[in-house]
Design an enzyme around this catalytic site. Structure first.
Site, PDB file in Angstrom:
ATOM      1  N   ARG A  65       0.873  -1.176   0.000  1.00 10.83           N
ATOM      2  CA  ARG A  65       0.000   0.000   0.000  1.00 10.83           C
ATOM      3  C   ARG A  65       0.905   1.219   0.000  1.00 10.83           C
ATOM      4  O   ARG A  65       1.740   1.379   0.892  1.00 10.83           O
ATOM      5  CB  ARG A  65      -0.901   0.000   1.237  1.00 10.83           C
ATOM      6  CG  ARG A  65      -1.618   1.313   1.439  1.00 10.83           C
ATOM      7  CD  ARG A  65      -2.697   1.243   2.497  1.00 10.83           C
ATOM      8  NE  ARG A  65      -3.813   0.445   2.040  1.00 10.83           N
ATOM      9  CZ  ARG A  65      -5.011   0.448   2.629  1.00 10.83           C
ATOM     10  NH1 ARG A  65      -5.243   1.200   3.678  1.00 10.83           N
ATOM     11  NH2 ARG A  65      -5.986  -0.310   2.150  1.00 10.83           N
TER      12      ARG A  65
ATOM     13  N   HIS B  22      -7.614   0.639  -6.194  1.00 10.03           N
ATOM     14  CA  HIS B  22      -7.784  -0.243  -5.027  1.00 10.03           C
ATOM     15  C   HIS B  22      -8.376  -1.573  -5.539  1.00 10.03           C
ATOM     16  O   HIS B  22      -9.507  -1.940  -5.207  1.00 10.03           O
ATOM     17  CB  HIS B  22      -8.691   0.418  -3.983  1.00 10.03           C
ATOM     18  CG  HIS B  22      -8.566  -0.150  -2.604  1.00 10.03           C
ATOM     19  ND1 HIS B  22      -7.721  -1.207  -2.293  1.00 10.03           N
ATOM     20  CD2 HIS B  22      -9.187   0.175  -1.432  1.00 10.03           C
ATOM     21  CE1 HIS B  22      -7.831  -1.474  -1.004  1.00 10.03           C
ATOM     22  NE2 HIS B  22      -8.711  -0.660  -0.463  1.00 10.03           N
TER      23      HIS B  22
ATOM     24  N   GLN C  30      -9.848  -4.364  -3.220  1.00  8.38           N
ATOM     25  CA  GLN C  30     -11.152  -3.984  -2.681  1.00  8.38           C
ATOM     26  C   GLN C  30     -12.265  -4.331  -3.664  1.00  8.38           C
ATOM     27  O   GLN C  30     -13.323  -4.836  -3.280  1.00  8.38           O
ATOM     28  CB  GLN C  30     -11.163  -2.483  -2.376  1.00  8.38           C
ATOM     29  CG  GLN C  30     -12.481  -1.987  -1.825  1.00  8.38           C
ATOM     30  CD  GLN C  30     -12.763  -2.517  -0.432  1.00  8.38           C
ATOM     31  OE1 GLN C  30     -11.952  -2.354   0.461  1.00  8.38           O
ATOM     32  NE2 GLN C  30     -13.908  -3.171  -0.244  1.00  8.38           N
TER      33      GLN C  30
ATOM     34  N   ASP D 139     -17.531   6.338  -1.024  1.00  9.15           N
ATOM     35  CA  ASP D 139     -16.225   6.304  -0.361  1.00  9.15           C
ATOM     36  C   ASP D 139     -16.044   7.658   0.342  1.00  9.15           C
ATOM     37  O   ASP D 139     -16.804   8.603   0.084  1.00  9.15           O
ATOM     38  CB  ASP D 139     -15.120   6.080  -1.424  1.00  9.15           C
ATOM     39  CG  ASP D 139     -13.724   5.943  -0.824  1.00  9.15           C
ATOM     40  OD1 ASP D 139     -13.607   5.581   0.366  1.00  9.15           O
ATOM     41  OD2 ASP D 139     -12.739   6.187  -1.556  1.00  9.15           O
TER      42      ASP D 139
ATOM     43  N   CYS E 205     -16.274   0.854   1.195  1.00  4.96           N
ATOM     44  CA  CYS E 205     -15.068   0.055   1.452  1.00  4.96           C
ATOM     45  C   CYS E 205     -14.594   0.167   2.897  1.00  4.96           C
ATOM     46  O   CYS E 205     -13.849  -0.680   3.368  1.00  4.96           O
ATOM     47  CB  CYS E 205     -13.958   0.430   0.477  1.00  4.96           C
ATOM     48  SG  CYS E 205     -13.341   2.111   0.719  1.00  4.96           S
TER      49      CYS E 205
ATOM     50  N   ARG F 167     -12.869  -9.258   1.733  1.00  2.00           N
ATOM     51  CA  ARG F 167     -11.464  -8.933   1.453  1.00  2.00           C
ATOM     52  C   ARG F 167     -10.597 -10.168   1.692  1.00  2.00           C
ATOM     53  O   ARG F 167      -9.676 -10.474   0.921  1.00  2.00           O
ATOM     54  CB  ARG F 167     -10.977  -7.783   2.344  1.00  2.00           C
ATOM     55  CG  ARG F 167     -11.627  -6.433   2.077  1.00  2.00           C
ATOM     56  CD  ARG F 167     -11.253  -5.881   0.720  1.00  2.00           C
ATOM     57  NE  ARG F 167      -9.820  -5.731   0.567  1.00  2.00           N
ATOM     58  CZ  ARG F 167      -9.108  -4.702   1.027  1.00  2.00           C
ATOM     59  NH1 ARG F 167      -9.711  -3.711   1.660  1.00  2.00           N
ATOM     60  NH2 ARG F 167      -7.795  -4.636   0.834  1.00  2.00           N
TER      61      ARG F 167
HETATM   62  N1  NVA Z   1     -10.250   6.289  -0.854  1.00  2.76           N
HETATM   63  C1  NVA Z   1      -9.880   5.855   0.484  1.00  2.76           C
HETATM   64  C2  NVA Z   1      -9.993   4.369   0.594  1.00  2.76           C
HETATM   65  C3  NVA Z   1      -9.637   3.820   1.949  1.00  2.76           C
HETATM   66  C4  NVA Z   1      -9.689   2.322   2.001  1.00  2.76           C
HETATM   67  C5  NVA Z   1      -8.461   6.314   0.764  1.00  2.76           C
HETATM   68  O1  NVA Z   1      -7.607   6.198  -0.121  1.00  2.76           O
HETATM   69  O2  NVA Z   1      -8.194   6.799   1.868  1.00  2.76           O
HETATM   70  N1   CP Z   2     -11.040  -0.762   2.795  1.00  2.00           N
HETATM   71  C1   CP Z   2      -9.761  -0.739   3.204  1.00  2.00           C
HETATM   72  O1   CP Z   2      -8.836  -0.878   2.412  1.00  2.00           O
HETATM   73  O2   CP Z   2      -9.590  -0.579   4.549  1.00  2.00           O
HETATM   74  P1   CP Z   2      -8.222  -0.301   5.307  1.00  2.00           P
HETATM   75  O3   CP Z   2      -7.753   1.060   4.909  1.00  2.00           O
HETATM   76  O4   CP Z   2      -8.575  -0.385   6.766  1.00  2.00           O
HETATM   77  O5   CP Z   2      -7.239  -1.358   4.899  1.00  2.00           O
END
Ligand code: NVA
Ligand code: CP
Length: 315
Positions: free
Chosen positions: A104, A131, A134, A231, A270, A298
């Site tokens: 990530r 993502h 997800q 989101d 998500c 997931r």
């Molecule tokens: N769009 C959000 C998704 C979190 C899982 C972010 O990038 O923070």
């Molecule tokens: N949805 C998701 O990716 O959650 P986290 O940021 O907690 O991993």
């Protein structure tokens, strides 16, 4: 050549469908697929975080362990990555230790550079742009709702409202197009998917029969939809939070907006959610919400992905 999963269409539509079938099997028989390490294919996997995470961190570690492998967590803050060691050198070193790298991070250029220098598969656990893990879980959740078979994903209408210009919006457009779904984006100017994303979706939809429409009218986007997804309005690393709340207030997923969807529509998010901002408590906690199934999936979807990428996908 090493296969990576950096964005949704690094799989073909047929592969995505095959993988979702495996994810459903893995959910039905959670501990029946632990032999990959015995075949010498999945021993250790590096799971690297340069941004916070709860679900991804847990589901990858648990999933790798359930497949019989050993997850090794690396946080930017506590490793040399946080002190500026290059992503290319990190890729070269980790490739000497592990069978796959899950990461990530921030920019997609960063994960692309990692993949370029890695000799093992690299999996995107969220970047600014995508993502894809997800979305595998989201599609699995939608398929469960549509019940009969995975083929029922084809033709399903999904509305995505709010900030559709970041990872979740982009991945929803591409992954759902690959599944032959009809995607309706409800977002104001400046929060709509980039032209290149829509052009790529159009190429995919020519093959799968799906479609993407974009409107700044949230009611129009949601009307009659089978699935409504949203989101957060300010993603990790994104600034101008106050400004974004002002811009996106009309796109909040509340009971009134959801009331325009199909009667049996399901709600996805998500997580983590900013309750009261992009989604209200009554919707996320209501009877149409599938967000915790989505979070659970997931685990199953990522196990299927790793088994499929590294282990050949069979017991
Ligand atoms: N769009 C959000 C998704 C979190 C899982 C972010 O990038 O923070
Ligand atoms: N949805 C998701 O990716 O959650 P986290 O940021 O907690 O991993």
């Amino acid at each position: 050549m090493t296969r990576h999963f950096l964005k949704d269409d690094d799989l073909t539509p047929a592969e995505q469908s095959e993988l979702l079938r495996l994810a459903a099997d893995m959910k039905d028989d959670r501990h029946g697929f632990d032999s990959l390490n015995h075949q010498g294919r999945l021993r250790s996997v590096a799971v690297v975080f340069e941004k916070p995470s709860t679900r991804t961190r847990m589901s990858f570690q648990i999933g790798i362990a359930e497949l019989g492998g050993h997850p090794v967590l690396l946080d930017a803050q506590s490793s040399q990555l946080g002190r500026g060691e290059s992503i290319a050198d990190t890729a070269r070193v980790l490739s000497r230790y592990v069978d796959a790298i899950v990461i990530r991070t921030f920019g997609d250029d960063r994960i692309a550079e990692l993949a370029e220098h890695a000799t093992v598969p690299v999996v995107n656990a969220l970047t600014d742009g995508w993502h894809p893990c997800q979305l595998l879980a989201d599609l699995q959740t939608i398929a469960e709702h549509r019940k009969e078979s995975l083929h029922t994903l084809r033709g399903t209408d999904i509305a995505f409202v709010g900030d559709a210009a970041f990872n979740m919006g982009n991945s929803t457009v591409i992954a759902c197009s690959m599944a032959g779904m009809h995607v309706r984006i409800g977002a104001p100017a400046g929060y709509q998917p980039a032209r290149e994303v829509l052009e790529r979706a159009a190429e995919i939809n020519a093959e799968t029969g799906g479609s993407v429409t974009v409107t700044d009218d949230p009611v129009k986007a949601v009307t009659g939809a089978d699935v409504v997804s949203t989101d957060v309005w300010a993603s990790m690393g994104v600034e101008n939070r106050e400004h974004r709340i002002t811009d996106l207030t009309a796109y909040r997923l509340d009971a009134e907006l959801l009331g325009h969807a199909a009667e049996d529509a399901i709600v996805l998010h998500c997580l983590p959610a900013h309750r009261g901002e992009e989604i209200t408590d009554d919707v996320i906690d209501g009877p149409q919400s599938r967000v915790f199934d989505q979070a659970e999936n997931r685990l199953h979807a990522q196990k299927a992905l790793l088994a499929w990428m590294i282990g050949g996908g069979h017991r």
